[in-house]
Design a protein around this motif. Structure first.
Motif, PDB file in Angstrom:
ATOM      1  N   ALA A 237     -50.466  23.236 -23.371  1.00  0.00           N
ATOM      2  CA  ALA A 237     -51.522  22.293 -22.977  1.00  0.00           C
ATOM      3  C   ALA A 237     -51.116  21.425 -21.787  1.00  0.00           C
ATOM      4  O   ALA A 237     -51.954  20.745 -21.194  1.00  0.00           O
ATOM      5  CB  ALA A 237     -51.903  21.412 -24.167  1.00  0.00           C
ATOM      6  N   LEU A 238     -49.826  21.444 -21.421  1.00  0.00           N
ATOM      7  CA  LEU A 238     -49.389  20.701 -20.235  1.00  0.00           C
ATOM      8  C   LEU A 238     -49.904  21.349 -18.958  1.00  0.00           C
ATOM      9  O   LEU A 238     -49.946  20.719 -17.908  1.00  0.00           O
ATOM     10  CB  LEU A 238     -47.852  20.637 -20.183  1.00  0.00           C
ATOM     11  N   THR A 239     -50.258  22.632 -19.061  1.00  0.00           N
ATOM     12  CA  THR A 239     -50.775  23.352 -17.901  1.00  0.00           C
ATOM     13  C   THR A 239     -52.194  23.821 -18.176  1.00  0.00           C
ATOM     14  O   THR A 239     -52.552  24.121 -19.311  1.00  0.00           O
ATOM     15  CB  THR A 239     -49.903  24.586 -17.571  1.00  0.00           C
ATOM     16  N   GLY A 240     -52.990  23.881 -17.118  1.00  0.00           N
ATOM     17  CA  GLY A 240     -54.294  24.532 -17.188  1.00  0.00           C
ATOM     18  C   GLY A 240     -54.222  25.770 -16.329  1.00  0.00           C
ATOM     19  O   GLY A 240     -53.519  25.790 -15.312  1.00  0.00           O
ATOM     20  N   MET A 241     -54.924  26.824 -16.726  1.00  0.00           N
ATOM     21  CA  MET A 241     -54.841  28.058 -15.942  1.00  0.00           C
ATOM     22  C   MET A 241     -56.217  28.644 -15.714  1.00  0.00           C
ATOM     23  O   MET A 241     -57.032  28.746 -16.637  1.00  0.00           O
ATOM     24  CB  MET A 241     -53.941  29.083 -16.635  1.00  0.00           C
ATOM     25  N   ALA A 242     -56.484  29.013 -14.468  1.00  0.00           N
ATOM     26  CA  ALA A 242     -57.697  29.737 -14.103  1.00  0.00           C
ATOM     27  C   ALA A 242     -57.262  31.126 -13.648  1.00  0.00           C
ATOM     28  O   ALA A 242     -56.332  31.273 -12.855  1.00  0.00           O
ATOM     29  CB  ALA A 242     -58.450  29.011 -12.991  1.00  0.00           C
ATOM     30  N   PHE A 243     -57.936  32.146 -14.179  1.00  0.00           N
ATOM     31  CA  PHE A 243     -57.523  33.529 -14.010  1.00  0.00           C
ATOM     32  C   PHE A 243     -58.417  34.268 -13.009  1.00  0.00           C
ATOM     33  O   PHE A 243     -59.463  33.775 -12.606  1.00  0.00           O
ATOM     34  CB  PHE A 243     -57.584  34.264 -15.363  1.00  0.00           C
ATOM     35  N   GLN A 244     -58.008  35.510 -12.690  1.00  0.00           N
ATOM     36  CA  GLN A 244     -58.856  36.357 -11.845  1.00  0.00           C
ATOM     37  C   GLN A 244     -60.201  36.591 -12.520  1.00  0.00           C
ATOM     38  O   GLN A 244     -61.247  36.499 -11.890  1.00  0.00           O
ATOM     39  CB  GLN A 244     -58.172  37.709 -11.607  1.00  0.00           C
ATOM     40  N   GLN A 245     -60.155  36.923 -13.798  1.00  0.00           N
ATOM     41  CA  GLN A 245     -61.383  37.071 -14.583  1.00  0.00           C
ATOM     42  C   GLN A 245     -61.711  35.719 -15.211  1.00  0.00           C
ATOM     43  O   GLN A 245     -60.814  34.963 -15.559  1.00  0.00           O
ATOM     44  CB  GLN A 245     -61.211  38.140 -15.661  1.00  0.00           C
ATOM     45  N   PHE A 246     -62.970  35.440 -15.382  1.00  0.00           N
ATOM     46  CA  PHE A 246     -63.388  34.078 -15.740  1.00  0.00           C
ATOM     47  C   PHE A 246     -63.139  33.760 -17.210  1.00  0.00           C
ATOM     48  O   PHE A 246     -62.938  32.615 -17.590  1.00  0.00           O
ATOM     49  CB  PHE A 246     -64.867  33.881 -15.397  1.00  0.00           C
ATOM     50  N   ASN A 247     -63.162  34.796 -18.077  1.00  0.00           N
ATOM     51  CA  ASN A 247     -62.861  34.619 -19.501  1.00  0.00           C
ATOM     52  C   ASN A 247     -63.748  33.579 -20.175  1.00  0.00           C
ATOM     53  O   ASN A 247     -63.294  32.840 -21.056  1.00  0.00           O
ATOM     54  CB  ASN A 247     -61.383  34.240 -19.700  1.00  0.00           C
ATOM     55  N   LEU A 248     -65.009  33.497 -19.767  1.00  0.00           N
ATOM     56  CA  LEU A 248     -65.951  32.603 -20.439  1.00  0.00           C
ATOM     57  C   LEU A 248     -66.518  33.292 -21.673  1.00  0.00           C
ATOM     58  O   LEU A 248     -66.637  34.519 -21.716  1.00  0.00           O
ATOM     59  CB  LEU A 248     -67.094  32.215 -19.496  1.00  0.00           C
ATOM     60  N   PHE A 249     -66.878  32.488 -22.678  1.00  0.00           N
ATOM     61  CA  PHE A 249     -67.537  33.054 -23.861  1.00  0.00           C
ATOM     62  C   PHE A 249     -69.010  33.289 -23.523  1.00  0.00           C
ATOM     63  O   PHE A 249     -69.739  32.334 -23.216  1.00  0.00           O
ATOM     64  CB  PHE A 249     -67.396  32.109 -25.053  1.00  0.00           C
ATOM     65  N   PRO A 250     -69.482  34.543 -23.580  1.00  0.00           N
ATOM     66  CA  PRO A 250     -70.835  34.843 -23.112  1.00  0.00           C
ATOM     67  C   PRO A 250     -71.943  34.223 -23.955  1.00  0.00           C
ATOM     68  O   PRO A 250     -73.055  33.996 -23.467  1.00  0.00           O
ATOM     69  CB  PRO A 250     -70.903  36.378 -23.179  1.00  0.00           C
ATOM     70  N   HIS A 251     -71.647  33.915 -25.226  1.00  0.00           N
ATOM     71  CA  HIS A 251     -72.673  33.358 -26.120  1.00  0.00           C
ATOM     72  C   HIS A 251     -72.718  31.829 -26.058  1.00  0.00           C
ATOM     73  O   HIS A 251     -73.469  31.202 -26.796  1.00  0.00           O
ATOM     74  CB  HIS A 251     -72.401  33.799 -27.560  1.00  0.00           C
ATOM     75  N   MET A 252     -71.906  31.231 -25.184  1.00  0.00           N
ATOM     76  CA  MET A 252     -71.878  29.780 -25.029  1.00  0.00           C
ATOM     77  C   MET A 252     -72.352  29.392 -23.639  1.00  0.00           C
ATOM     78  O   MET A 252     -72.043  30.082 -22.658  1.00  0.00           O
ATOM     79  CB  MET A 252     -70.461  29.235 -25.235  1.00  0.00           C
ATOM     80  N   SER A 253     -73.056  28.275 -23.556  1.00  0.00           N
ATOM     81  CA  SER A 253     -73.496  27.770 -22.258  1.00  0.00           C
ATOM     82  C   SER A 253     -72.290  27.279 -21.452  1.00  0.00           C
ATOM     83  O   SER A 253     -71.175  27.165 -21.981  1.00  0.00           O
ATOM     84  CB  SER A 253     -74.486  26.622 -22.446  1.00  0.00           C
TER      85      SER A 253
ATOM     86  N   HIS B 135     -76.915  26.779 -18.779  1.00  0.00           N
ATOM     87  CA  HIS B 135     -77.039  28.201 -18.481  1.00  0.00           C
ATOM     88  C   HIS B 135     -75.866  28.957 -19.110  1.00  0.00           C
ATOM     89  O   HIS B 135     -74.761  28.437 -19.235  1.00  0.00           O
ATOM     90  CB  HIS B 135     -77.039  28.443 -16.966  1.00  0.00           C
ATOM     91  N   TYR B 136     -76.143  30.206 -19.487  1.00  0.00           N
ATOM     92  CA  TYR B 136     -75.107  31.063 -20.058  1.00  0.00           C
ATOM     93  C   TYR B 136     -74.416  31.846 -18.940  1.00  0.00           C
ATOM     94  O   TYR B 136     -74.991  32.030 -17.861  1.00  0.00           O
ATOM     95  CB  TYR B 136     -75.721  32.000 -21.107  1.00  0.00           C
ATOM     96  N   PRO B 137     -73.181  32.312 -19.185  1.00  0.00           N
ATOM     97  CA  PRO B 137     -72.468  33.039 -18.134  1.00  0.00           C
ATOM     98  C   PRO B 137     -73.275  34.160 -17.489  1.00  0.00           C
ATOM     99  O   PRO B 137     -73.198  34.362 -16.276  1.00  0.00           O
ATOM    100  CB  PRO B 137     -71.227  33.574 -18.872  1.00  0.00           C
ATOM    101  N   GLY B 138     -74.043  34.869 -18.291  1.00  0.00           N
ATOM    102  CA  GLY B 138     -74.850  35.958 -17.749  1.00  0.00           C
ATOM    103  C   GLY B 138     -75.931  35.511 -16.789  1.00  0.00           C
ATOM    104  O   GLY B 138     -76.492  36.324 -16.051  1.00  0.00           O
ATOM    105  N   GLN B 139     -76.241  34.214 -16.789  1.00  0.00           N
ATOM    106  CA  GLN B 139     -77.243  33.653 -15.884  1.00  0.00           C
ATOM    107  C   GLN B 139     -76.607  33.044 -14.634  1.00  0.00           C
ATOM    108  O   GLN B 139     -77.312  32.478 -13.806  1.00  0.00           O
ATOM    109  CB  GLN B 139     -78.057  32.575 -16.622  1.00  0.00           C
ATOM    110  N   LEU B 140     -75.289  33.165 -14.520  1.00  0.00           N
ATOM    111  CA  LEU B 140     -74.566  32.550 -13.409  1.00  0.00           C
ATOM    112  C   LEU B 140     -73.951  33.615 -12.515  1.00  0.00           C
ATOM    113  O   LEU B 140     -73.583  34.695 -12.985  1.00  0.00           O
ATOM    114  CB  LEU B 140     -73.450  31.639 -13.939  1.00  0.00           C
ATOM    115  N   SER B 141     -73.804  33.308 -11.235  1.00  0.00           N
ATOM    116  CA  SER B 141     -73.099  34.199 -10.316  1.00  0.00           C
ATOM    117  C   SER B 141     -71.605  34.170 -10.627  1.00  0.00           C
ATOM    118  O   SER B 141     -71.118  33.302 -11.359  1.00  0.00           O
ATOM    119  CB  SER B 141     -73.328  33.752  -8.867  1.00  0.00           C
TER     120      SER B 141
END
Length: 256
Positions: free
Chosen positions: A91-107, A146-152
């Motif tokens: 938790a001391l670090t935050g990481m953003a990846f090549q793939q977004f890894n968002l939960f598709p069923h969550m806004s 908006h859900y991930p599927g509705q975003l670019s």
């Protein structure tokens, strides 16, 4: 002088018989923005993943705020810390990846809120307010529900960055966050990172965007075959590289 935010000492990482990191040493101060460049397979992403223990490492030490990450040394023997302690350190670090890894069923807002509620034990109203604040900061206030599927792709990556930063990490790690994006969407993500850098956020960025590294980084590390081949001020390194290997790499890159 204040102690370093991050210290990497003799870091070694193997996959079977293949040694990917061959004794990496690096020190980072609070507020620095370090861009890590190099060819595919040079160890850039592996180094980031070792810092937040997504990968185990076989030798050396990683310290954040003087706290040894992942392992204790007891009577000369190396022992992996318990999972609860590793989760705290992660938790001391935050990481953003090549793939977004968002939960598709969550806004978008729910994706940002998840760690705040589950890990930080924050109330939902407070978490929602914080999520909305960070989505606003990355230019997505109007897309909170908006859900991930509705975003670019660029919008999804900005949500992923907001989610990581909302957890208030000491250090942000960015792993080729624009590589999965269409070229016209790259700029909007880099603009967010540029703004965070200007505010003094401590960042390690693995990137192939040479012009961005030149303009934004306070220091550049060139990885070559598992070791640091060269490091220094980007204005010097990109204009007057000191090693033949970096000269070759820059010629083959997008930097002009």
């Amino acid at each position: 002088m204040t102690k370093p935010l991050l210290e990497i000492q003799g870091l070694r990482k193997q996959y079977g018989a293949v040694e990917v990191l061959k004794g990496v040493d690096c020190t980072m101060r609070q507020g620095e923005v370090i861009a890590i460049i190099g060819s595919s397979g040079s160890g850039k992403t592996t180094m980031l993943r070792c810092i937040n223990m997504l990968e185990e490492f076989q030798g050396g030490r990683i310290l954040i705020d003087g706290d040894a990450i992942g392992y204790d040394e007891i009577a000369g023997a190396r022992r992996r810390k318990g999972e609860k302690e590793i989760a705290r350190q992660r938790a001391l670090t935050g990481m953003a990846f090549q793939q977004f890894n968002l939960f598709p069923h969550m806004s978008a807002a729910q994706n940002v809120m998840l760690g705040l509620v589950k890990v930080k034990k924050m109330g939902r109203d407070e978490a929602r307010a914080l999520a909305e604040g960070w989505l606003d900061r990355v230019g997505l206030a109007a897309r909170a529900d908006h859900y991930p599927g509705q975003l670019s792709g660029g919008q999804q990556q900005r949500v992923a960055i907001a989610r990581a930063i909302a957890m208030n990490p000491r250090l942000m790690l960015f792993d080729e966050v624009t590589s999965a994006l269409d070229p016209e969407l790259v700029g909007e993500v880099l603009q967010v990172i540029k703004a965070l850098a200007a505010e003094g956020m401590s960042m390690l960025l693995v990137t192939h965007e040479m012009r961005f590294a030149y303009e934004v980084a306070s220091r550049v590390i060139f990885m070559n075959k598992g070791v640091i081949g060269e490091e220094g001020d980007p204005k010097e390194m990109f204009v007057r590289p000191q090693t033949e290997r970096l000269v070759e790499f820059l010629k083959s890159s997008s930097f002009q």
